[in-house]
Design a protein around this motif. Structure first.
Motif, PDB file in Angstrom:
ATOM      1  N   UNK A 212      13.995   3.906 -10.777  1.00 20.84           N
ATOM      2  CA  UNK A 212      13.322   5.063 -10.185  1.00 20.84           C
ATOM      3  C   UNK A 212      13.954   6.382 -10.594  1.00 20.84           C
ATOM      4  N   UNK A 213      15.249   6.393 -10.857  1.00 18.59           N
ATOM      5  CA  UNK A 213      15.957   7.665 -11.053  1.00 18.59           C
ATOM      6  C   UNK A 213      16.461   7.881 -12.471  1.00 18.59           C
ATOM      7  N   UNK A 214      16.142   6.978 -13.389  1.00 21.22           N
ATOM      8  CA  UNK A 214      16.492   7.181 -14.783  1.00 21.22           C
ATOM      9  C   UNK A 214      17.925   6.888 -15.149  1.00 21.22           C
ATOM     10  N   UNK A 215      18.651   6.145 -14.305  1.00 13.21           N
ATOM     11  CA  UNK A 215      20.050   5.835 -14.617  1.00 13.21           C
ATOM     12  C   UNK A 215      20.201   4.503 -15.330  1.00 13.21           C
ATOM     13  N   UNK A 216      19.096   3.836 -15.632  1.00  9.57           N
ATOM     14  CA  UNK A 216      19.152   2.568 -16.330  1.00  9.57           C
ATOM     15  C   UNK A 216      19.355   1.366 -15.441  1.00  9.57           C
ATOM     16  N   UNK A 217      19.426   1.564 -14.113  1.00  9.29           N
ATOM     17  CA  UNK A 217      19.647   0.468 -13.170  1.00  9.29           C
ATOM     18  C   UNK A 217      18.458   0.355 -12.216  1.00  9.29           C
ATOM     19  N   UNK A 218      18.268  -0.835 -11.666  1.00  9.70           N
ATOM     20  CA  UNK A 218      17.176  -1.062 -10.720  1.00  9.70           C
ATOM     21  C   UNK A 218      17.444  -0.346  -9.407  1.00  9.70           C
ATOM     22  N   UNK A 219      16.358  -0.027  -8.702  1.00  6.13           N
ATOM     23  CA  UNK A 219      16.446   0.639  -7.407  1.00  6.13           C
ATOM     24  C   UNK A 219      15.586  -0.120  -6.402  1.00  6.13           C
ATOM     25  N   UNK A 220      15.537   0.384  -5.171  1.00  4.79           N
ATOM     26  CA  UNK A 220      14.906  -0.367  -4.087  1.00  4.79           C
ATOM     27  C   UNK A 220      14.152   0.579  -3.166  1.00  4.79           C
ATOM     28  N   UNK A 221      12.915   0.219  -2.832  1.00  2.12           N
ATOM     29  CA  UNK A 221      12.146   0.922  -1.801  1.00  2.12           C
ATOM     30  C   UNK A 221      12.018   0.005  -0.593  1.00  2.12           C
ATOM     31  N   UNK A 222      12.223   0.573   0.603  1.00  4.29           N
ATOM     32  CA  UNK A 222      12.195  -0.206   1.842  1.00  4.29           C
ATOM     33  C   UNK A 222      11.362   0.534   2.885  1.00  4.29           C
ATOM     34  N   UNK A 223      10.500  -0.204   3.583  1.00  7.75           N
ATOM     35  CA  UNK A 223       9.735   0.359   4.700  1.00  7.75           C
ATOM     36  C   UNK A 223      10.326  -0.104   6.019  1.00  7.75           C
ATOM     37  N   UNK A 224      10.323   0.796   6.994  1.00  8.92           N
ATOM     38  CA  UNK A 224      10.727   0.500   8.368  1.00  8.92           C
ATOM     39  C   UNK A 224       9.572   0.866   9.286  1.00  8.92           C
ATOM     40  N   UNK A 225       9.384   0.102  10.339  1.00 11.98           N
ATOM     41  CA  UNK A 225       8.279   0.372  11.247  1.00 11.98           C
ATOM     42  C   UNK A 225       8.604   1.485  12.251  1.00 11.98           C
ATOM     43  N   UNK A 226       9.867   1.572  12.684  1.00 15.39           N
ATOM     44  CA  UNK A 226      10.260   2.561  13.692  1.00 15.39           C
ATOM     45  C   UNK A 226      11.537   3.278  13.239  1.00 15.39           C
ATOM     46  N   UNK A 227      11.471   4.076  12.170  1.00 12.32           N
ATOM     47  CA  UNK A 227      12.705   4.670  11.641  1.00 12.32           C
ATOM     48  C   UNK A 227      13.301   5.762  12.511  1.00 12.32           C
ATOM     49  N   UNK A 228      12.489   6.375  13.374  1.00 16.45           N
ATOM     50  CA  UNK A 228      12.962   7.464  14.236  1.00 16.45           C
ATOM     51  C   UNK A 228      12.979   6.967  15.669  1.00 16.45           C
ATOM     52  N   UNK A 229      14.130   7.003  16.355  1.00 14.32           N
ATOM     53  CA  UNK A 229      14.196   6.516  17.735  1.00 14.32           C
ATOM     54  C   UNK A 229      13.155   7.189  18.623  1.00 14.32           C
ATOM     55  N   UNK A 230      12.582   6.401  19.531  1.00 14.57           N
ATOM     56  CA  UNK A 230      11.628   6.876  20.541  1.00 14.57           C
ATOM     57  C   UNK A 230      10.292   7.320  19.949  1.00 14.57           C
ATOM     58  N   UNK A 231      10.055   7.070  18.654  1.00 17.32           N
ATOM     59  CA  UNK A 231       8.755   7.351  18.048  1.00 17.32           C
ATOM     60  C   UNK A 231       8.179   6.029  17.550  1.00 17.32           C
ATOM     61  N   UNK A 232       7.141   5.545  18.223  1.00 20.73           N
ATOM     62  CA  UNK A 232       6.644   4.199  18.020  1.00 20.73           C
ATOM     63  C   UNK A 232       5.678   4.121  16.849  1.00 20.73           C
ATOM     64  N   UNK A 233       5.983   3.231  15.916  1.00 21.03           N
ATOM     65  CA  UNK A 233       5.089   2.911  14.811  1.00 21.03           C
ATOM     66  C   UNK A 233       4.757   4.118  13.936  1.00 21.03           C
ATOM     67  N   UNK A 234       5.665   5.067  13.834  1.00 15.06           N
ATOM     68  CA  UNK A 234       5.454   6.136  12.851  1.00 15.06           C
ATOM     69  C   UNK A 234       5.536   5.576  11.443  1.00 15.06           C
ATOM     70  N   UNK A 235       6.445   4.658  11.252  1.00 10.55           N
ATOM     71  CA  UNK A 235       6.677   4.101   9.931  1.00 10.55           C
ATOM     72  C   UNK A 235       7.443   5.055   9.047  1.00 10.55           C
ATOM     73  N   UNK A 236       8.039   4.514   8.012  1.00 13.20           N
ATOM     74  CA  UNK A 236       8.784   5.328   7.060  1.00 13.20           C
ATOM     75  C   UNK A 236       9.218   4.505   5.875  1.00 13.20           C
TER      76      UNK A 236
END
Length: 413
Positions: A212-236
């Motif tokens: 993703x960043x052009x450094x020649x190494x693999x990267x990772x994308x991750x989804x979370x369902x509730x990344x911000x405390x007390x905010x339900x199902x915003x996702x991120x």
């Protein structure tokens, strides 16, 4: 000699006469089955793409079938399912035998709320023999195997590696969730990421990125369902460098129930900058009306938007990879499901390069869908549709379709 497509990049036109474009049909067995499909790569070594049909009707069944003939090659059973069942990653040769292999994730969730898990597993199986190559297991309640992604060679040993989500993992208490990146050859752990807060459900979806960043190494994308405390199902979603562990960029939902990251795809380099980009689904986005949904491609290096399309009220757009190129531009395309009123849904093929609409299929009762790659050797990626038989007991027949139905392709023999 197999035909070579010379003009598959003609505008693709859907036809209501689906019989012209149906390659295989796999009949359903019991009412209310959920039957998505996945690309398996070339499992049997015949030079054609093969496919996976997942059937969830209480017990989970993973059938690997020949793309050329439809014949059953392997069948695997999982646990009783709660939700969408196992994650599947195919099209990867993990043991160097020249045949594509498969990883099956089984989060082992109970059917009752809050869906406790016995731990979950991720199991690699040989495409050639169906035998288990390796298995990793989660701790109690981890739900390891919730999500999977495979392909890039993280440790540069010549074999593709695998990211495994465990969105109920309790490393620090409170279900922050986690992601393991493991060697595809040995299952040795290469990297671990843990969710940012209690209850984040980090690892709900994952996508390994070639670079993703052009450094020649693999990267990772991750989804979370509730990344911000007390905010339900915003996702991120966050994109992380696997070389340094640094977060390259992140996005979160603006409102509860946006569920950013429900659909997280790596379709390759979409904007031609030589870096791997990310496509993110947000089914609860309200920009086009209540529950319209939105799909946005973002640059892998910094998260800047590449293209965006938005649904209309109630569309609840959801996405899956087509696992190949439908329009001949060399970029992997995607499948989009649009709720079409009542129980019916409309499937569409969109360009991975531009987000533009290529094929809108007529509305039908769909219970599972997915790309299967090119199974008939015409150079165009095909798709699987779980079509509910509303007049015959509500079983779900899986149709493997060519998006070229109604289109004449020019071929050289």
């Amino acid at each position: 000699m197999r035909p070579t497509v010379l003009a598959a990049a003609l505008p693709l036109l859907a036809s209501s006469a689906f019989a012209q474009g149906v390659i295989h049909t796999f009949p359903g067995g019991v009412p209310q089955e959920y039957r998505p499909t996945f690309a398996a790569g070339d499992v049997d070594g015949d030079g054609f793409g093969d496919l996976v049909v997942l059937t969830i009707a209480g017990l989970e069944v993973v059938d690997v079938r020949s793309g050329r003939t439809g014949a059953l090659l392997h069948s695997f059973s999982g646990s009783q399912s709660a939700g969408t069942g196992p994650a599947i990653a195919g099209g990867i040769d993990l043991d160097g035998d020249g045949r594509d292999d498969l990883v099956i994730g089984d989060p082992e969730r109970a059917s009752f709320w809050p869906h406790p898990s016995t731990g979950g597993t991720a199991r690699a199986v040989s495409g050639a023999t169906g035998l288990t190559l390796w298995t990793i297991a989660g701790a109690q309640d981890d739900a390891l195997g919730t999500s999977l992604s495979a392909g890039p060679d993280v440790d540069q040993d010549g074999f593709p590696d695998v990211a495994v989500g465990a969105d109920q993992a309790t490393f620090t208490g409170g279900l922050p969730g986690s992601v393991l990146v493991v060697s595809g050859a040995t299952a040795q752990t290469l990297a671990t990421r843990v969710g940012p807060t209690a209850g984040a459900r980090y690892g709900a979806e994952v996508a390994l990125l070639a670079d993703a960043d052009g450094d020649g190494a693999a990267d990772l994308a991750v989804a979370a369902r509730h990344p911000v405390p007390a905010q339900t199902w915003t996702g991120g979603v966050e994109v992380v460098s696997l070389a340094t562990g640094a977060v390259l960029w992140s996005v979160t939902g603006a409102n509860p129930l946006d569920v950013v990251g429900t659909g997280l795809l790596s379709l390759g380099d979409l904007d031609g900058d030589g870096r791997t980009d990310v496509v993110i689904g947000t089914p609860g986005d309200d920009a086009g009306g209540q529950d319209a949904g939105r799909v946005r491609a973002r640059r892998g290096v910094d998260g800047a938007p590449i293209w965006t399309f938005t649904g209309g009220p109630g569309d609840l757009l959801s996405i899956a990879p087509l696992s190949g190129d439908a329009d001949g531009d060399g970029v992997t395309d995607l499948l989009v499901r649009r709720q079409a009123g009542g129980v019916d849904a409309e499937l569409r093929i969109h360009s991975g390069a531009t987000g533009g609409l290529h094929v809108p299929f007529p509305p039908e009762f769909v219970n599972g869908f997915g790309g299967v790659g090119d199974v008939n050797g015409d150079g165009v990626a095909d798709l699987g549709v779980g079509k509910v038989d509303t007049g015959g007991g509500f079983t779900t027949d899986v149709e493997i379709r060519s998006p070229l139905c109604g289109v004449v392709s020019l071929v050289a023999i």
